[in-house]
Write an enzyme that holds these catalytic residues in place. Structure first.
Site, short mmCIF file in Angstrom:
data_model
loop_
_atom_site.label_atom_id
_atom_site.label_comp_id
_atom_site.label_asym_id
_atom_site.label_seq_id
_atom_site.Cartn_x
_atom_site.Cartn_y
_atom_site.Cartn_z
N SER A 76 -43.05 -144.68 23.59
CA SER A 76 -42.83 -143.29 23.99
C SER A 76 -41.36 -142.99 24.17
O SER A 76 -41.00 -141.84 24.36
CB SER A 76 -43.62 -142.97 25.27
OG SER A 76 -43.58 -144.03 26.17
N HIS A 104 -47.29 -142.05 17.90
CA HIS A 104 -47.27 -141.87 19.35
C HIS A 104 -48.47 -141.07 19.83
O HIS A 104 -48.55 -139.85 19.64
CB HIS A 104 -45.96 -141.16 19.75
CG HIS A 104 -45.76 -141.04 21.22
ND1 HIS A 104 -45.16 -139.96 21.81
CD2 HIS A 104 -46.10 -141.87 22.25
CE1 HIS A 104 -45.13 -140.13 23.12
NE2 HIS A 104 -45.70 -141.28 23.40
N GLU A 111 -47.78 -137.87 17.58
CA GLU A 111 -46.47 -137.63 16.99
C GLU A 111 -46.21 -138.73 15.96
O GLU A 111 -46.27 -139.92 16.31
CB GLU A 111 -45.37 -137.65 18.07
CG GLU A 111 -45.47 -136.48 19.04
CD GLU A 111 -44.43 -136.52 20.16
OE1 GLU A 111 -44.06 -135.46 20.68
OE2 GLU A 111 -44.00 -137.64 20.54
N ASN A 133 -41.95 -135.19 25.01
CA ASN A 133 -41.23 -135.68 26.19
C ASN A 133 -39.83 -135.08 26.30
O ASN A 133 -39.19 -135.17 27.34
CB ASN A 133 -41.14 -137.21 26.17
CG ASN A 133 -42.42 -137.82 26.74
OD1 ASN A 133 -43.13 -137.17 27.51
ND2 ASN A 133 -42.73 -139.04 26.35
P1 NAI Z 1 -50.12 -151.36 29.71
O1 NAI Z 1 -49.25 -152.05 30.67
O2 NAI Z 1 -51.37 -150.70 30.18
O3 NAI Z 1 -50.54 -152.39 28.56
C1 NAI Z 1 -49.64 -153.20 27.86
C2 NAI Z 1 -50.36 -154.45 27.38
O4 NAI Z 1 -49.48 -155.14 26.50
C3 NAI Z 1 -50.75 -155.42 28.50
O5 NAI Z 1 -52.13 -155.72 28.40
C4 NAI Z 1 -49.88 -156.65 28.24
O6 NAI Z 1 -50.54 -157.85 28.54
C5 NAI Z 1 -49.63 -156.53 26.75
N1 NAI Z 1 -48.43 -157.21 26.30
C6 NAI Z 1 -47.22 -157.24 26.92
N2 NAI Z 1 -46.38 -157.97 26.17
C7 NAI Z 1 -47.05 -158.41 25.09
C8 NAI Z 1 -46.71 -159.19 23.96
N3 NAI Z 1 -45.50 -159.69 23.81
N4 NAI Z 1 -47.65 -159.43 23.01
C9 NAI Z 1 -48.90 -158.91 23.15
N5 NAI Z 1 -49.29 -158.18 24.22
C10 NAI Z 1 -48.37 -157.93 25.16
O7 NAI Z 1 -49.18 -150.32 28.93
P2 NAI Z 1 -49.58 -148.93 28.26
O8 NAI Z 1 -49.51 -147.86 29.25
O9 NAI Z 1 -50.82 -149.11 27.46
O10 NAI Z 1 -48.32 -148.70 27.29
C11 NAI Z 1 -48.15 -149.42 26.10
C12 NAI Z 1 -47.15 -148.73 25.20
O11 NAI Z 1 -47.56 -147.39 24.94
C13 NAI Z 1 -45.73 -148.62 25.76
O12 NAI Z 1 -44.82 -148.73 24.69
C14 NAI Z 1 -45.70 -147.21 26.33
O13 NAI Z 1 -44.40 -146.68 26.38
C15 NAI Z 1 -46.55 -146.47 25.31
N6 NAI Z 1 -47.18 -145.25 25.79
C16 NAI Z 1 -47.73 -145.19 27.04
C17 NAI Z 1 -48.34 -144.02 27.48
C18 NAI Z 1 -48.95 -143.95 28.84
O14 NAI Z 1 -49.15 -142.83 29.34
N7 NAI Z 1 -49.29 -145.07 29.47
C19 NAI Z 1 -48.40 -142.83 26.63
C20 NAI Z 1 -47.88 -143.02 25.30
C21 NAI Z 1 -47.26 -144.18 24.92
#
Ligand code: NAI
Length: 509
Positions: free
Chosen positions: A126, A147, A159, A197
């Site tokens: 994001s 995105h 996006e 954003n």
């Molecule tokens: P989250 O913390 O819920 O999940 C991330 C997952 O990635 C975790 O299960 C973790 O174990 C795993 N992980 C971390 N490092 C890893 C690696 N090296 N290899 C494999 N798995 C790994 O995070 P979330 O909220 O799902 O966000 C994920 C991505 O999406 C980020 O880039 C965030 O910026 C983006 N994003 C998040 C939004 C939100 O509202 N939460 C909205 C849009 C995009």
């Protein structure tokens, strides 16, 4: 390029990161008929995600949104990929792991070595630059931003971000695939905050600024933006829901990424909440108190005043013109005469804000001018904000209040801030949207679509500027800029150009 180049449902989709976003994205791809391989470094996260995805399908069957057959098919198509090598058969890999450039590129480098040459690598980042991620890989042309918005299985916007080296056909494939997945895709370039954003920042920023200047309390500002502006949620309740840690971090990251452009300057009020740990709903406390025994503060609303018998419309009310018919239908005697644009009520002039505050405007015109705020739709809105000059008297306040109350509107008086609340917010949103068009981030129509589908705005900011009149929006911003003497309110060159030509944005869509 014409015709759809969406990935065929037989294409295997890899999702890396089994958190909130990865689970949602996997659900979307499964429902579109793909086999999905879900990888995470934490095996428990994969198991948890697959269980919750299947439970979600069960609930959809209960609600008759999905057949049992479809549920079984979708549930059987998701597989745990405990080792990253298991993603080898994927034609598209979507990364949704921790928001860290080093970690993301390290994982995607491994992916590149595992998958076929034609596999598309998409990041759900994001805030990170797609160009920067791609540049660290050996096939940057295959790297694209995809995105989604949270929750990905519900919110329609995607996006599609093309970095400097992204091949146009790769971006188009992702765009068409998102459409095939029943999402609403928009194209944008790899710039800070992408579309949503970035363009949404003034919605929070101006509200925080108005609060810090004690224009009104959060409940009143929220009510004005909801009940007059037509936004589904007010900025303070929305920031409380998003979480101040997250919202503040996004603002700081956009501010830094734009080399500290004052348009994106973070608020000390919000930093203070973060420092206090008052992160919003999840912490039980933010701008509002979410503890069970807490009483939700109400918007400040003026007491009832007598309705005027007759009003005189002086000149053109601009985008507040519908008030003329509404007043007639409310049984008021309405006559019209020449003038500078306003409603004469018991001798006092009541006018739509043009960005100057009421005190300045009254001083300049040599009589009391009480200002009212922009409404999305004067017909259906249930609240109108008013601002009075310092020299106002009780009878003048009562006249203006009674007029709007006789039209069925609640009245909220705010302190005499330039541009008021809805007009200032919408003008700044439109300005940011215009600036994004001007800098070729995305098209006008895609920006408006993104703001409606990604953050539920009642109108796209550019369509809204057209409705208000680009000359008026330009004038409002110029007056606010003059008042504060700050670069934050400088008018986008594109908006200025439209206004100079008395043109609008939709004419050139
Ligand atoms: P989250 O913390 O819920 O999940 C991330 C997952 O990635 C975790 O299960 C973790 O174990 C795993 N992980 C971390 N490092 C890893 C690696 N090296 N290899 C494999 N798995 C790994 O995070 P979330 O909220 O799902 O966000 C994920 C991505 O999406 C980020 O880039 C965030 O910026 C983006 N994003 C998040 C939004 C939100 O509202 N939460 C909205 C849009 C995009």
């Amino acid at each position: 390029m014409s015709g759809s180049s969406a990935l065929d449902p037989s294409t295997v989709i890899g999702v890396i990161g089994a958190g909130a976003m990865g689970s949602g994205i996997a659900t979307v791809a499964l429902k579109a008929g793909h086999r999905v391989l879900l990888h995470d470094t934490a095996p428990a996260a994969i198991e948890r995600a697959i269980t919750s995805i299947r439970q979600d399908f069960d609930r959809q069957v209960d609600k008759q949104r999905m057949s049992a057959q479809e549920r079984d098919a979708c549930s059987s198509r998701i597989e745990a990929a405990s080792m990253i090598e298991m993603l080898a058969p994927c034609g598209l890999v979507i990364e949704a792991i921790v928001e860290n450039l080093e970690v993301k590129t390290a994982v995607l480098k491994r992916i590149e070595a595992i998958v076929e040459t034609g596999t598309i690598i998409a990041s759900n980042t994001s805030s990170l630059s797609i160009t920067a991620i791609a540049a660290r890989l050996s096939r940057p042309e295959s790297v694209v931003g995809m995105h989604f918005f949270n929750p990905a299985q519900i919110l329609p916007l995607v996006e599609v971000i093309h970095g400097k080296m992204t091949a146009p056909e790769v971006a188009k494939t992702i765009f068409d695939t998102a459409s095939a997945w029943k999402k609403v895709p928009v194209y944008c370039t790899s710039t800070p905050g992408f579309i949503v954003n970035r363009v949404a920042r003034p919605f929070y920023g101006e509200a925080l600024r108005l609060l810090s200047e004690r224009t009104a309390d959060p409940a009143t500002l929220d009510a004005i933006l909801r009940e007059s502006g037509g936004f589904r949620m007010g900025p303070f309740e929305l920031m409380d829901m998003i979480g101040h840690d997250v919202n503040y971090a996004v603002t700081c990251s956009v501010f830094e990424a734009f080399y500290q452009d004052p348009r994106f300057k973070p608020s000390l009020l919000q930093k203070d909440l973060v420092d206090a740990g008052w992160l919003g709903r999840k912490a039980g406390r933010g701008f509002y108190d979410y503890n069970t025994d807490a009483v939700r503060p109400q918007a400040t609303t003026a007491s009832p005043e007598n309705s005027p018998v007759e009003v005189v419309i002086e000149g053109d009310l601009g985008c507040a013109r519908p008030l003329v018919d509404i007043a007639r239908r409310a049984g008021l005697s309405v006559s019209q005469t020449n003038g500078s644009g306003g409603i004469r009520i018991d001798g006092v002039l009541v006018a739509l804000t043009d960005g100057r505050n009421a005190t300045e405007r009254s001083t300049q015109s040599g009589e009391t001018v009480i200002l009212f705020d922009l409404a999305l739709d004067y017909e259906s809105c249930v609240r109108v904000a008013l601002a009075a000059p310092d020299q106002v008297n009780k009878n003048e306040l009562a006249a203006a209040t009674g007029f709007f109350q006789s039209l069925g509107k609640a009245v909220s008086f705010i302190d005499d801030a330039p541009g008021m609340v809805v007009m200032r917010t919408v003008a700044m949103l439109a300005n940011e949207a215009a600036e994004a068009v001007h800098q070729d981030v995305a098209s006008q129509s895609d920006i408006d679509l993104a703001m409606q589908k990604g953050v539920n705005y009642p109108l796209g900011p550019l369509a809204w500027a057209d409705r208000i009149g680009t000359q008026t929006v330009c004038k409002v911003l110029q007056h606010i800029a003059d008042f504060y003497g700050e670069d934050r309110y400088r008018v986008s060159p594109l908006l200025r150009r439209k206004a100079s030509a008395a043109g609008n944005f939709s004419a050139s869509l």
